[in-house]
Design an enzyme around this catalytic site. Structure first.
Site, PDB file in Angstrom:
ATOM      1  N   ASP A 230       0.760  -1.174  -0.091  1.00  0.00           N
ATOM      2  CA  ASP A 230      -0.520   0.023  -0.240  1.00  0.00           C
ATOM      3  C   ASP A 230       0.307   0.823  -0.002  1.00  0.00           C
ATOM      4  O   ASP A 230       2.167   0.526  -0.219  1.00  0.00           O
ATOM      5  CB  ASP A 230      -0.865  -0.039   1.323  1.00  0.00           C
ATOM      6  CG  ASP A 230      -2.125   1.226   0.542  1.00  0.00           C
ATOM      7  OD1 ASP A 230      -2.438   1.818  -0.125  1.00  0.00           O
ATOM      8  OD2 ASP A 230      -3.153   0.840   1.608  1.00  0.00           O
TER       9      ASP A 230
HETATM   10  C1  BGC Z   1      -4.859   2.878   0.014  1.00  0.00           C
HETATM   11  C2  BGC Z   1      -5.541   2.438  -1.367  1.00  0.00           C
HETATM   12  C3  BGC Z   1      -4.942   3.096  -2.351  1.00  0.00           C
HETATM   13  C4  BGC Z   1      -3.465   3.497  -1.951  1.00  0.00           C
HETATM   14  C5  BGC Z   1      -2.670   4.190  -3.150  1.00  0.00           C
HETATM   15  C6  BGC Z   1      -3.865   3.766   0.223  1.00  0.00           C
HETATM   16  O1  BGC Z   1      -4.149   4.951   0.795  1.00  0.00           O
HETATM   17  O2  BGC Z   1      -5.489   2.353   1.514  1.00  0.00           O
HETATM   18  O3  BGC Z   1      -6.853   1.365  -1.145  1.00  0.00           O
HETATM   19  O4  BGC Z   1      -5.051   2.334  -3.402  1.00  0.00           O
HETATM   20  O5  BGC Z   1      -3.145   4.485  -0.991  1.00  0.00           O
HETATM   21  O6  BGC Z   1      -3.871   5.830  -3.924  1.00  0.00           O
END
Ligand code: BGC
Length: 856
Positions: A230
């Site tokens: 993530d």
């Molecule tokens: C989220 C993800 C997301 C990523 C990119 C993170 O903060 O938890 O679900 O895909 O950001 O935006």
């Protein structure tokens, strides 16, 4: 599956062998926020990722770069229809190709452990089987068109509070039977091309360095796809390299992530084996091959074309405002609406007789009072990284007006706890041309005050991730100036202001109104900072028709998140009566109308990534609004516009309650279709809708640890165990016809689903006993009387949708996989010998049919 040729392992390794250690390590961190590096030497082009799951945002956060906004995961889940979800996956694949995106960061298959969780709207259900079936369909829809899915967030990211650091403690059996189950099914059945490792830890290890990646995902499930972190979740150079994490996002490594030069050194020192690096690069190349980003052959050398030209035949690059997309989104939204209760008021007639005693006589249009803040500005999606910018949104008010009813509107009470975004008709671009359009001008200024760039925008929320390149500005930016005109529609006191983080000045007609530094509460999550930023407002008195020049200035480096994200939002509250006055006006309007449709709901400051809810009550005085509208006119239909359950203390008093989720850009048209009976409200609840906040699992860690004390007992499993009555049970929903569930018979399937081995085939016969065509969702639950093992009273084991004409009888076959009869017994799956009971019916609380399954 896509038609791409996937090189075998030997060929991928041959390519990896052409790269130096430096080249290989460079590939393991993103090139920027959304893309991976190209490596021409092995035929790899730049590969682009994008959020997901409510649409395909693309590489910028910009309202001008619009995307089809599909209904929220909860709305899709409420269809209980894998066909619908797969179709939406296909639509998203077309969107991805249109926007040059190779891999979507979706679906989110964490479970609704508790309705407080901020991202419930983004996850399908509280039930692992329903989540697995729908998640698999979503992945199928994407990947069969050659766009990669990223199943997220692996694992235990079921709430937001302290998500970056919390250690979630989950016992083995609960992990296997609940939280891992959707990932397992999707990985085994669909071969998902990417999985995202969550921020949080589970049982002592942060997920980007967790042994679960190698032991379970690779080892047990045979996963050959890629694991990415993530965003900023990877921290430890060596531990993450030794674990099965392949890609650290975002990049570049000089700004984010633990790899780059540090990993190079670790390999030189011998603390990380180069073979591990090679394995990761193999997985990156395999993903690239799957999405068409890897040249088939290196001889002659060359890079494959960028994504948009890879549209397989038959896929049309529809724009998100095309008629075809609109029709699909409109039908999908309606298919998920759940008619939770009705006294027969629905569907609404379009007109009514002038003289009630002469129904055949002349008619007039139905007079509908449309009430509620979300009727005018509907939520079509939840907040956070799932945000996309639809080309338009149809509000309930728009939809009902377009349907030709006699509509009048009153807001009643506000659902915003803070000032909303500035918008039409008040917000205008700064040039005083005849029709400057809604929006603002942004000026990017250097330290010396020189103009580095400028742009005209359509909205009032401006966000940049990792610099200003998405606005075409690559020079350093010290200050932003947002310029607009605010034009008063009525005379009175307007609240004007700014939301964001750091220092902001607001000037009205050249005079400073405030110079304020906005700070966030301590330890707030970055997503909270961006979705629910602090704001500063000032009263400005304007005469009707008066226009003022407004400038908001922001010093970029004054924000604690400057290098990562910059945000400026313009806010405006127009003059309005007190809540008491507005509620009284709404009730008076309801009393003077044939029917009241009151739309209540949440906002992005209530349901979002980055924070959990602390109450399930509707924000503001919306409950009081509904009560007073019902008192004024009992013919009141309450429409709930939320992504997840909210408390509805007045539910039994409304003539009908329609749960309509975050319905995507076509929400209002879909609502009109359902309210008028052109379309069946096809949905059933994918989660239990609580009657109160009693007994729900908490999202609050203690000393950095969140223990899932409730174990297997979440959602309906907990209500069953405790004997508590929800407001609406899991699986519940009615439609415009009635059904009789007539019989269930069983056949042992000689060969069940490939991942579970043999199962049982249940044949359920249902009859449409009403007077119109409709849709039913047949649900089958398993239970085990007199078990030696502690178990839920019942658990969902299979389901199917049925469409039938009045009087028609339909038999559906529902495969109950072997896994439905198994429990996790320490080291493996085990089937307790003896009799299980299958119970079938229209909801978890109504299961008229039963059959016994005897297992050896
Ligand atoms: C989220 C993800 C997301 C990523 C990119 C993170 O903060 O938890 O679900 O895909 O950001 O935006």
């Amino acid at each position: 599956m896509s038609g791409a040729v996937i090189p075998d392992e030997a060929e991928l390794r041959r390519r990896v062998g052409r790269l130096s250690l430096e080249q290989k390590i460079r590939l393991l961190t993103g090139e920027d926020f959304w893309a991976l590096y190209a490596e021409p030497e092995v035929g790899l082009r730049r590969l682009v990722l994008s959020d997901g799951p409510a649409g395909v945002r693309g590489q910028s956060w910009d309202e001008r770069d619009s995307s089809a906004n599909v209904p929220s995961a909860t709305a899709l889940a409420a269809t209980w229809d894998t066909g619908w979800v797969e179709a939406i996956g296909g639509l998203l694949a077309r969107e991805a190709r249109r926007k040059g995106v190779d891999v979507l960061l979706a679906p989110t298959v964490n479970l609704h452990r508790t309705p407080y969780a901020g991202r419930c709207f983004e996850c399908f259900s509280e039930d692992p089987l329903l989540t697995a079936r729908l998640g698999a369909a979503y992945v199928r829809g994407l990947q069969r068109s050659g766009v990669g899915a990223t199943v997220k967030h692996f694992i235990g990211n079921d709430s937001e509070t302290q998500r970056m650091t919390v250690d979630v403690r989950i016992d083995d059996r609960t992990l296997r039977e609940l939280y891992l189950a959707p990932f397992e099914a999707i990985v085994r059945e669909e071969g998902a091309w990417a999985v995202m490792a969550a921020y949080n830890g589970v049982n002592g290890s942060p997920m980007t360095q967790s042994p679960l990646l190698r032991d379970i995902l690779h080892g047990e499930w045979g996963y050959d796809g890629l694991v990415m972190s993530d965003w900023t979740a990877a921290h430890a150079t060596e531990a993450a390299a030794q674990a099965a994490l392949d890609l650290a996002m975002p990049g570049p490594a000089s700004l984010f992530g633990p790899w780059g030069d540090a990993l190079l050194e670790a390999v030189w020192k011998g603390t990380v084996d180069e073979a591990l690096i090679d394995d990761k690069v193999v997985r990156i190349l395999r993903l690239a091959a799957r999405v068409g980003a890897l040249a088939h052959t290196l001889d002659p050398p060359g890079l494959p074309p960028a994504a948009p030209t890879l549209l397989p035949p038959g896929l049309s690059p529809d724009t998100p405002d095309s008629v075809a997309v609109a029709q699909e989104l409109r039908a999908a939204a309606a298919a998920g609406f759940v008619l939770a209760r009705t006294d027969g008021i629905l569907p609404l007639p379009r007109s009514r007789p002038l003289d009630r005693s002469k129904p055949e006589g002349p008619h007039r249009r139905l007079r509908v009072a449309v009430i509620g803040p979300n009727a005018e500005v509907a939520r079509t999606m939840g907040g956070g990284s799932a945000t996309v910018f639809p080309p338009y949104t149809i509000s309930p008010l728009d939809g009902l007006r377009a349907a030709g009813l006699h509509v009048t509107y009153a807001p009643g009470a506000t659902s915003h706890l803070r000032a909303g975004e500035a918008r039409a008709p008040w917000l205008l671009r700064p040039d005083r041309a005849v029709d400057p359009g809604t929006g603002a001008e942004i000026r990017f200024l250097s330290e010396a005050g020189e103009l580095a760039g400028s742009e005209l925008r359509d909205g009032a929320t401006f966000m940049w991730l990792s610099g200003f390149a998405s606005s075409g500005v690559t020079e350093p930016v010290a200050r932003l100036e947002i310029r607009c005109v605010i034009r008063a529609t009525v005379g009175g006191v307007y609240q004007l202001g700014v939301s964001g983080l750091g220092r902001y000045r607001l000037l009205v007609d050249g005079a400073e109104v405030f110079d304020a530094t906005l700070t966030l509460r301590e330890n707030a999550d970055i997503a909270e900072a961006l979705m629910r930023p602090p704001q500063q407002l000032a009263p400005v008195e304007l005469a009707a028709g008066q226009s003022v020049d407004v400038v908001a200035e922001h010093h970029v480096d004054s924000s604690p998140f400057a290098g990562f994200a910059t945000l400026v939002q313009l806010n405006l509250v127009s003059p309005h009566g007190s809540d008491d006055e507005e509620i009284a006006a709404a009730a008076a309007l309801a009393a003077a109308s044939d029917v009241a449709v009151v739309v209540v709901g949440t906002t992005a400051e209530v349901e979002s990534e980055g924070f959990d809810r602390t109450t399930l009550a509707l924000p503001g005085r919306q409950d009081e609004l509904v009560r007073q509208v019902i008192a004024a006119n009992p013919r009141t239909v309450a429409v709930v516009n939320s992504g997840a359950p909210v408390l509805l203390p007045w539910a039994q008093d409304a003539a009908a309650v329609l749960l309509s989720w975050f319905g995507g850009q076509e929400y209002g048209d879909a609502l009109a279709d359902v309210l008028l009976g052109d379309v069946e409200p096809g949905g059933r609840l994918p989660m239990t809708w609580p009657a109160s906040e009693e007994g729900l699992p908490s999202t609050q860690p203690a000393d950095g640890v969140l223990t899932y004390h409730e174990g297997l007992f979440i959602g309906y499993r907990a209500y069953d165990r405790d004997g508590r009555e929800p407001l609406f049970p899991f699986g519940h929903g009615t439609g415009y016809t009635t059904w009789s569930h007539e019989s269930i018979t069983l056949d042992r399937a000689p060969d069940g689903r490939k991942w579970t081995g043999p199962g049982v085939a249940a044949c359920v016969q249902v009859r449409n006993t009403g007077s119109r065509r409709g849709r039913e969702v047949v649900q089958v639950y398993v239970s085990r009387p007199d078990s030696a093992v502690e178990r839920p009273a019942k658990w969902l084991a299979g389901f199917a949708t049925v469409d039938a004409d009045p009087g028609e009888t339909v038999t559906v076959g529902i495969l109950i996989p072997e896994r439905a009869f198994q429990h996790w017994a320490g080291q493996g799956w085990s089937t307790e010998p003896g009799s299980f009971v299958l119970a079938a019916g229209p909801s978890s609380a109504s299961l008229p049919l039963t059959a016994r399954v005897d297992l050896p």
